[in-house]
Design a protein around this motif. Structure first.
Motif, PDB file in Angstrom:
ATOM      1  N   UNK A  60      16.201  -1.915  -1.268  1.00 23.55           N
ATOM      2  CA  UNK A  60      15.277  -2.972  -1.367  1.00 23.55           C
ATOM      3  C   UNK A  60      14.597  -3.211  -0.074  1.00 23.55           C
ATOM      4  N   UNK A  61      14.897  -2.923   0.935  1.00 26.03           N
ATOM      5  CA  UNK A  61      14.164  -2.971   2.103  1.00 26.03           C
ATOM      6  C   UNK A  61      13.024  -2.043   2.184  1.00 26.03           C
ATOM      7  N   UNK A  62      13.000  -0.875   1.262  1.00 24.57           N
ATOM      8  CA  UNK A  62      11.870   0.082   1.198  1.00 24.57           C
ATOM      9  C   UNK A  62      11.065  -0.762   0.548  1.00 24.57           C
ATOM     10  N   UNK A  63      11.215  -1.225  -0.513  1.00 29.51           N
ATOM     11  CA  UNK A  63      10.496  -1.976  -1.433  1.00 29.51           C
ATOM     12  C   UNK A  63       9.630  -3.195  -0.968  1.00 29.51           C
ATOM     13  N   UNK A  64      10.425  -3.944  -0.082  1.00 26.28           N
ATOM     14  CA  UNK A  64       9.825  -4.805   0.803  1.00 26.28           C
ATOM     15  C   UNK A  64       8.960  -4.437   1.684  1.00 26.28           C
ATOM     16  N   UNK A  65       9.260  -3.341   2.513  1.00 26.24           N
ATOM     17  CA  UNK A  65       8.360  -2.708   3.558  1.00 26.24           C
ATOM     18  C   UNK A  65       6.993  -2.185   2.942  1.00 26.24           C
ATOM     19  N   UNK A  66       7.254  -1.613   1.897  1.00 28.04           N
ATOM     20  CA  UNK A  66       6.018  -1.026   1.362  1.00 28.04           C
ATOM     21  C   UNK A  66       5.155  -2.007   0.570  1.00 28.04           C
ATOM     22  N   UNK A  67       5.827  -2.902   0.014  1.00 29.15           N
ATOM     23  CA  UNK A  67       5.157  -3.943  -0.762  1.00 29.15           C
ATOM     24  C   UNK A  67       4.293  -5.049   0.063  1.00 29.15           C
ATOM     25  N   UNK A  68       5.002  -5.496   1.113  1.00 36.60           N
ATOM     26  CA  UNK A  68       4.396  -6.081   2.072  1.00 36.60           C
ATOM     27  C   UNK A  68       3.348  -5.335   2.700  1.00 36.60           C
ATOM     28  N   UNK A  69       3.648  -4.072   3.108  1.00 36.01           N
ATOM     29  CA  UNK A  69       2.755  -3.275   3.852  1.00 36.01           C
ATOM     30  C   UNK A  69       1.319  -3.342   3.153  1.00 36.01           C
ATOM     31  N   UNK A  70       1.446  -3.361   1.903  1.00 41.70           N
ATOM     32  CA  UNK A  70       0.176  -2.927   1.129  1.00 41.70           C
ATOM     33  C   UNK A  70      -0.694  -4.221   1.310  1.00 41.70           C
TER      34      UNK A  70
END
Length: 149
Positions: A60-70
């Motif tokens: 979940x933290x990967x999805x968060x990091x990449x999704x927010x990073x975008x």
């Protein structure tokens, strides 16, 4: 790119959509190394074959990091992140999925602690190539007021 925007420059219901990003096995491995989360859900392809998903799922933290990073497409020196609320992962992300992020300014309000700033709440939705929402949250940030009250 730096772009100064005061609180008064934000518009309620303004939306934006990021470009896409395909999730790779390297993302899983690097994220596991950064976080220490080597749970089988993310790292054991054989064990996950018999799971309800049939394959590994992203942290979940990967999805968060990449999704927010975008969403980090501009630098506003007059604003800063205050945090995230109501974070949920309604659907899993798999290796090979391509995600993008949609944002909508849902609230503009006074900040009770800082009279020289306003509080902006952006509704965040990370979406995969099947149009499934894989992450939902609210991003709260503060922006300096042009004319503090």
């Amino acid at each position: 790119m730096e772009h100064e925007r005061y609180f008064e420059d934000y518009v309620l219901d303004h939306t934006r959509t990021t470009f896409g990003r395909t999730i790779t096995e390297s993302d899983f491995v690097v994220h596991a190394g950064h976080t220490g989360d080597f749970f089988p859900h993310h790292m054991d392809a054989e064990a996950m074959k018999s799971s309800q998903w049939g394959q590994r799922i992203a942290h979940g933290t990967l999805t968060f990091a990449i999704g927010i990073g975008l969403t980090a497409t501009e630098i506003n020196p007059l604003a800063f992140s205050y945090g995230y609320d109501r974070l949920r992962f309604p659907k899993p992300v798999f290796i090979g999925d391509t995600i993008h992020t949609q944002l909508r300014i849902a609230r503009l309000e006074d900040d009770p602690k800082r009279l020289d700033h306003g509080r902006i709440t952006e509704e965040v939705r990370v979406i995969n190539q099947r149009d499934d929402v894989v992450l939902a949250c609210d991003h709260i940030y503060l922006a300096k007021r042009r004319n503090p009250t």
